[in-house]
Design a protein around this motif. Sequence first.
Motif, PDB file in Angstrom:
ATOM      1  N   PHE A 235      62.869  14.819  92.357  1.00  0.00           N
ATOM      2  CA  PHE A 235      64.112  15.538  92.041  1.00  0.00           C
ATOM      3  C   PHE A 235      65.216  14.550  91.651  1.00  0.00           C
ATOM      4  N   VAL A 236      65.367  13.487  92.428  1.00  0.00           N
ATOM      5  CA  VAL A 236      66.408  12.499  92.128  1.00  0.00           C
ATOM      6  C   VAL A 236      66.170  11.861  90.763  1.00  0.00           C
ATOM      7  N   ASP A 237      64.915  11.522  90.477  1.00  0.00           N
ATOM      8  CA  ASP A 237      64.598  10.935  89.165  1.00  0.00           C
ATOM      9  C   ASP A 237      64.965  11.892  88.036  1.00  0.00           C
ATOM     10  N   ARG A 238      64.652  13.168  88.229  1.00  0.00           N
ATOM     11  CA  ARG A 238      64.920  14.159  87.172  1.00  0.00           C
ATOM     12  C   ARG A 238      66.420  14.306  86.922  1.00  0.00           C
ATOM     13  N   VAL A 239      67.219  14.400  87.982  1.00  0.00           N
ATOM     14  CA  VAL A 239      68.654  14.610  87.771  1.00  0.00           C
ATOM     15  C   VAL A 239      69.320  13.331  87.250  1.00  0.00           C
ATOM     16  N   GLN A 240      68.831  12.181  87.672  1.00  0.00           N
ATOM     17  CA  GLN A 240      69.387  10.944  87.128  1.00  0.00           C
ATOM     18  C   GLN A 240      69.089  10.812  85.635  1.00  0.00           C
ATOM     19  N   ALA A 241      67.916  11.307  85.220  1.00  0.00           N
ATOM     20  CA  ALA A 241      67.573  11.300  83.794  1.00  0.00           C
ATOM     21  C   ALA A 241      68.507  12.208  82.995  1.00  0.00           C
ATOM     22  N   MET A 242      69.155  13.170  83.694  1.00  0.00           N
ATOM     23  CA  MET A 242      70.113  14.061  83.055  1.00  0.00           C
ATOM     24  C   MET A 242      71.521  13.450  83.062  1.00  0.00           C
ATOM     25  N   GLY A 243      71.655  12.239  83.608  1.00  0.00           N
ATOM     26  CA  GLY A 243      72.956  11.593  83.673  1.00  0.00           C
ATOM     27  C   GLY A 243      73.749  11.908  84.919  1.00  0.00           C
ATOM     28  N   ILE A 244      73.115  12.504  85.920  1.00  0.00           N
ATOM     29  CA  ILE A 244      73.791  12.871  87.164  1.00  0.00           C
ATOM     30  C   ILE A 244      73.631  11.731  88.165  1.00  0.00           C
ATOM     31  N   GLU A 245      74.761  11.242  88.671  1.00  0.00           N
ATOM     32  CA  GLU A 245      74.720  10.065  89.543  1.00  0.00           C
ATOM     33  C   GLU A 245      75.311  10.313  90.930  1.00  0.00           C
TER      34      GLU A 245
ATOM     35  N   ALA B 133      70.980  21.086  97.055  1.00  0.00           N
ATOM     36  CA  ALA B 133      69.944  20.657  96.116  1.00  0.00           C
ATOM     37  C   ALA B 133      68.590  21.084  96.675  1.00  0.00           C
ATOM     38  N   TYR B 134      67.670  21.405  95.785  1.00  0.00           N
ATOM     39  CA  TYR B 134      66.372  21.962  96.193  1.00  0.00           C
ATOM     40  C   TYR B 134      65.236  21.150  95.577  1.00  0.00           C
ATOM     41  N   PRO B 135      64.770  20.106  96.282  1.00  0.00           N
ATOM     42  CA  PRO B 135      63.695  19.270  95.733  1.00  0.00           C
ATOM     43  C   PRO B 135      62.434  20.045  95.371  1.00  0.00           C
ATOM     44  N   GLU B 136      62.182  21.144  96.098  1.00  0.00           N
ATOM     45  CA  GLU B 136      60.989  21.949  95.821  1.00  0.00           C
ATOM     46  C   GLU B 136      61.339  23.251  95.102  1.00  0.00           C
ATOM     47  N   MET B 137      62.529  23.306  94.530  1.00  0.00           N
ATOM     48  CA  MET B 137      63.019  24.436  93.733  1.00  0.00           C
ATOM     49  C   MET B 137      63.558  25.558  94.627  1.00  0.00           C
TER      50      MET B 137
ATOM     51  N   ALA C 263      65.098  25.459  85.160  1.00  0.00           N
ATOM     52  CA  ALA C 263      66.283  26.305  85.324  1.00  0.00           C
ATOM     53  C   ALA C 263      67.075  25.883  86.560  1.00  0.00           C
ATOM     54  N   ASP C 264      66.362  25.499  87.609  1.00  0.00           N
ATOM     55  CA  ASP C 264      67.027  25.057  88.832  1.00  0.00           C
ATOM     56  C   ASP C 264      67.780  23.748  88.605  1.00  0.00           C
ATOM     57  N   LEU C 265      67.192  22.847  87.834  1.00  0.00           N
ATOM     58  CA  LEU C 265      67.868  21.591  87.494  1.00  0.00           C
ATOM     59  C   LEU C 265      69.148  21.862  86.701  1.00  0.00           C
ATOM     60  N   LYS C 266      69.086  22.794  85.763  1.00  0.00           N
ATOM     61  CA  LYS C 266      70.266  23.141  84.972  1.00  0.00           C
ATOM     62  C   LYS C 266      71.362  23.725  85.866  1.00  0.00           C
ATOM     63  N   ASN C 267      70.956  24.527  86.837  1.00  0.00           N
ATOM     64  CA  ASN C 267      71.924  25.104  87.759  1.00  0.00           C
ATOM     65  C   ASN C 267      72.586  24.004  88.589  1.00  0.00           C
ATOM     66  N   PHE C 268      71.792  23.025  89.015  1.00  0.00           N
ATOM     67  CA  PHE C 268      72.347  21.896  89.754  1.00  0.00           C
ATOM     68  C   PHE C 268      73.344  21.123  88.880  1.00  0.00           C
ATOM     69  N   GLU C 269      72.981  20.932  87.628  1.00  0.00           N
ATOM     70  CA  GLU C 269      73.858  20.231  86.690  1.00  0.00           C
ATOM     71  C   GLU C 269      75.192  20.953  86.539  1.00  0.00           C
ATOM     72  N   ARG C 270      75.166  22.277  86.504  1.00  0.00           N
ATOM     73  CA  ARG C 270      76.406  23.050  86.375  1.00  0.00           C
ATOM     74  C   ARG C 270      77.313  22.817  87.589  1.00  0.00           C
ATOM     75  N   LYS C 271      76.727  22.744  88.759  1.00  0.00           N
ATOM     76  CA  LYS C 271      77.525  22.514  89.968  1.00  0.00           C
ATOM     77  C   LYS C 271      78.179  21.134  89.937  1.00  0.00           C
ATOM     78  N   VAL C 272      77.429  20.151  89.464  1.00  0.00           N
ATOM     79  CA  VAL C 272      77.975  18.791  89.387  1.00  0.00           C
ATOM     80  C   VAL C 272      79.095  18.725  88.360  1.00  0.00           C
ATOM     81  N   LYS C 273      78.878  19.323  87.196  1.00  0.00           N
ATOM     82  CA  LYS C 273      79.900  19.305  86.154  1.00  0.00           C
ATOM     83  C   LYS C 273      81.156  20.073  86.571  1.00  0.00           C
ATOM     84  N   ALA C 274      80.997  21.044  87.454  1.00  0.00           N
ATOM     85  CA  ALA C 274      82.152  21.810  87.924  1.00  0.00           C
ATOM     86  C   ALA C 274      83.030  21.005  88.884  1.00  0.00           C
ATOM     87  N   GLY C 275      82.463  19.914  89.426  1.00  0.00           N
ATOM     88  CA  GLY C 275      83.287  19.066  90.285  1.00  0.00           C
ATOM     89  C   GLY C 275      82.699  18.672  91.618  1.00  0.00           C
TER      90      GLY C 275
END
Length: 274
Positions: free
Chosen positions: A177-187, A134-138, A147-159
């Motif tokens: 960064f944590v707030d942003r990904v949690q807002a995307m439903g990533i826990e 994960a890259y808090p500063e992109m 775009a970086d957040l979306k890439n992180f989301e893809r990794k989480v959804k992949a498993g």
Amino acid sequence: MAKISFEFFPTQTDAGTEKLLKVRDRLAQENPEFISVTYGAGGSTRGRTRSIVKSVQESGIAAAPHLSCVGDSKADLREILLDYKKMGIKRIVTLRGDLPSGAGMANSELRYANELVEFIRQETGDHFTLEVAAYPEMHPQAPSFEADLKNFERKVKAGADSAITQYFFNADSYFHFVDRVQAMGIEIPIIPGIMPITNYSKLARFSDACGAEIPRWIRKQLEAYGDDSESIVKFGEEVVSNLSQNLLDQGVPGIHFYTMNQAEPSLAIWNNIR
């Protein structure tokens, strides 16, 4: 108490390996959750990575080898995964990886970390706990933070099971960064990566390359010390200890130290904050 983990990189010489084993034994006294071992660009340190992973695992500490997909075929990756399963490895740090200088993508059947996560899940099910980056500063190569957040989301959804961040010196970047990904439903747990400060010139070069910002007030103070390595180490320990304490006070799930194959800088910080 938050969990602690450490990172090693493969050494180039037998003498370096012998020294690293002593570092391993010293860090083992802290009962880390795991020790990760990096994997060179295009798998260039594959043999040395395996040797260090084996020595860590056999010492009774859980080893977490890094594994990247760039430069390796699926057959290569399948062979490595089977080897690690036989070795008793239960955790892998799953990365896209960097290409060796001047190399192309010709041998890469998998091009991104989310594809590697998906491949490992297909091959081994839930055998491995999979860490991703994960890259808090992109990420330095990402076109935008979104775009970086979306890439992180893809990794989480992949498993992916959890994440370890690139090191940073600004706690707000981590919490944003944590707030942003949690807002995307990533826990999944997002463990902050911590880099001790022991050598300013090396840190500056590495930070410029990987996109980790050294705040101006830290940079200017380190510059002012010049070649006074004792003052650099003392100041660095104070800065990173305060950062780590701030993170712990706000409930981070763990601390992952980028040890640079040294025990004392990380342990000095850990002893200060615990």
